[in-house]
Design an enzyme around this catalytic site. Structure first.
Site, PDB file in Angstrom:
ATOM      1  CE  LYS A 118      -3.827  -2.458   0.747  1.00 62.20           C
ATOM      2  NZ  LYS A 118      -3.560  -3.783   0.999  1.00 62.20           N
TER       3      LYS A 118
HETATM    4  C1  LIG Z   1      -4.246  -4.811   0.591  1.00 59.49           C
HETATM    5  C2  LIG Z   1      -3.498  -6.187   0.795  1.00 59.49           C
HETATM    6  C3  LIG Z   1      -3.966  -7.347   0.041  1.00 59.49           C
HETATM    7  C4  LIG Z   1      -5.244  -7.116  -1.135  1.00 59.49           C
HETATM    8  O1  LIG Z   1      -4.859  -6.303  -2.052  1.00 59.49           O
HETATM    9  P1  LIG Z   1      -6.320  -5.753  -2.927  1.00 59.49           P
HETATM   10  O2  LIG Z   1      -6.010  -4.655  -3.620  1.00 59.49           O
HETATM   11  O3  LIG Z   1      -7.284  -5.354  -1.593  1.00 59.49           O
HETATM   12  O4  LIG Z   1      -6.879  -7.018  -3.527  1.00 59.49           O
HETATM   13  C5  LIG Z   1      -3.139  -8.387   0.048  1.00 59.49           C
HETATM   14  N1  LIG Z   1      -2.090  -8.586   0.789  1.00 59.49           N
HETATM   15  C6  LIG Z   1      -1.760  -7.432   1.844  1.00 59.49           C
HETATM   16  C7  LIG Z   1      -0.517  -7.689   2.715  1.00 59.49           C
HETATM   17  C8  LIG Z   1      -2.543  -6.380   1.641  1.00 59.49           C
HETATM   18  O5  LIG Z   1      -1.866  -5.177   2.681  1.00 59.49           O
END
Ligand SMILES: *Cc1c(COP(=O)(O)O)cnc(C)c1O
Length: 466
Positions: A118
């Site tokens: 993120k």
């Molecule tokens: C947010 C997240 C995901 C999932 O990603 P999406 O875009 O919501 O499908 C997978 N793994 C981790 C560690 C995350 O923080």
């Protein structure tokens, strides 16, 4: 490359006016309940894509973002914001590709300040927001829900920025203590952590509920940064290009993506629409496998959320999936009827033609906690690699579905230290935990705990934003 300076963004539900880039990045849901998508996918020249092999991550990001951005941001400013954004990463490659074997790779997305992918988007967005807001002498109040990692990335991106307050909802006691501490230990006055006594879907529902009150949204200058925000998806496209141009015979790549809200994997889909050639995208899910069931049967049927060792993908309502459905039919009336079904009956059925289109590029799998524990042990022993539980879900589904002549790239979405409680129990060792995470343990935390309803959240907003 032809600059597409007039690219507009339209709603998947067809009843909202189109927006420019500058407007769309400050929006969450469209007023008609839909999600914004570009009216068409810009295509990158194949020679340009080939030349990415000799470019840095930041240079590639520039070429990927450029067609989505209008004249509100000059080239030199865009480059400057990109350069600045990725300074906070601890690895100079930003998203390095780690070779496990000659046919298996991990795309490491966790070298940002909060140890999950993120950060790749949020470090950029906070700077972009600040630039636009400052220019217009405006302020914004960002409201977001997090299954653990988005919130931390947003909080780190926006801490200390004068132009924004950030309200982050997380499901009380349903994220890992380390995930929580990445958020609650930030002392900046513009950061407000709210723990909701419910699950992640409840948090998302509260946000949707608050945003649906348009006059409230306007008067409080509310903005969104969760994964339905267009700018986040855009930022995530870069690493698919970066990765593929660092692997030979990249047209044989199968990307396996641990999937919750369908943002990360949708960025992979976009990279393909923009001209990046590869074999498949695997929707890797845990016990919360609604999308896997959807791909298998065509029935998109909500179930209860189950808590697992991979909490960031413990999701049933996978918001960005709507963007794919829209792209597969380009029929907003049809999307409206599917979403009405989902609201009314907690399910919808996909048509054969949509299913066929989706299955051309997408595969799906589901891995339970026991398998996750096994593969984490196996990779530790065999390769001395510590997988985080989300990455482990991706690896399991990937290995299940990949063919002999293909190359598996699993998106390593988090550093194992962020989930040290479960990982150290599995491998009976915690040497993978970094000093930075150890320091978090003794730091003071700040958060407000509320019941599962939007009024309690509103009153917190009202107190801060008069
Ligand atoms: C947010 C997240 C995901 C999932 O990603 P999406 O875009 O919501 O499908 C997978 N793994 C981790 C560690 C995350 O923080």
């Amino acid at each position: 490359m032809k600059a597409n300076n007039n690219l507009k963004y339209i709603s998947t539900r067809g009843h909202a006016s189109q927006l420019s880039f500058k407007d769309v990045i400050f929006e969450g849901l469209a007023p008609d309940g839909g999600l914004y998508v570009p009216e068409s996918w810009p295509c990158l020249d194949s020679k340009l894509i080939t030349s990415f092999a000799n470019m840095s991550y930041q240079e590639i990001a520039y070429f990927v973002f450029k067609p989505y951005i209008d004249s509100s941001l000059t080239d030199s400013l865009l480059k400057e914001i990109i350069r600045d954004s990725y300074k906070s990463f601890s690895n100079s490659e930003i998203t390095p590709v780690r070779e496990v074997t000659d046919s298996e790779f991990l795309l490491e997305l966790f070298h940002g300040p909060t140890y999950a992918f993120k950060d790749v988007a949020m470090q950029f967005i906070s700077r972009l927001f600040d630039y636009y807001l400052d220019q217009d002498n405006e302020k914004i109040n960002i409201l977001g829900a997090t299954s653990g990692d988005t919130g931390a990335a947003a909080i780190h991106g926006f801490q200390g920025i004068d132009s924004a307050n950030v309200f982050i909802l997380h499901p009380y006691n349903l994220i890992s203590p380390t995930q929580r501490k990445f958020m609650t230990t930030i002392k900046s006055k513009n950061i407000i952590n709210i723990a909701v006594k419910g699950n992640f879907d409840d948090c998302q529902k509260i946000i949707k509920d608050i945003f649906s009150n348009k006059s409230y949204k306007r008067s409080k200058k509310l903005g969104a940064i969760n994964s339905i925000n267009w700018a986040r998806i855009m930022c995530q496209i870069t690493y698919y290009f970066y990765c593929a141009t660092r692997i030979s015979n990249s047209e044989n790549i199968v990307f396996s993506v641990p999937t919750g809200n369908f943002g990360d994997i949708f960025a992979g889909y976009i990279s393909n629409m923009m001209g990046l050639k590869f074999k498949k995208l695997i929707i890797a899910t845990n016990e919360n496998n609604i999308l896997h069931r959807t791909l298998k049967t065509g029935d998109h049927k909500l179930a209860d959320v189950v808590s697992t060792t991979s909490p960031s993908i413990d999701i049933q309502v996978s918001s960005n999936f709507e963007r794919l459905l829209y792209d597969a039919c380009k029929d907003s009336d049809h999307i409206n009827s599917l979403m009405n079904d989902l609201n009314k009956n907690k399910s919808f059925k996909l048509s054969e033609s949509i299913l066929r289109k989706i299955r051309k590029l997408f595969l799906s799998g589901s891995a339970n906690q026991d398998k996750v524990a096994c593969i984490i042990k196996e990779y530790q022993e065999k390769y001395n690699i510590t997988l985080d539980p989300h990455t482990a879900v991706g690896v399991i589904c990937g290995k299940d579905l990949v063919n002999d002549n293909e190359k598996l790239v699993t998106l390593s979405t988090a550093h194992p230290a962020k989930f040290k409680e479960s990982v150290s129990e599995i491998i009976s060792n915690d040497s993978f935990v970094t000093d930075r995470v150890r320091e978090l343990e003794s730091m003071e935390e700040k958060m407000i705990i509320v019941e599962n309803n939007s009024n309690d959240v509103k009153s917190i907003i009202d107190e801060v934003v008069q």
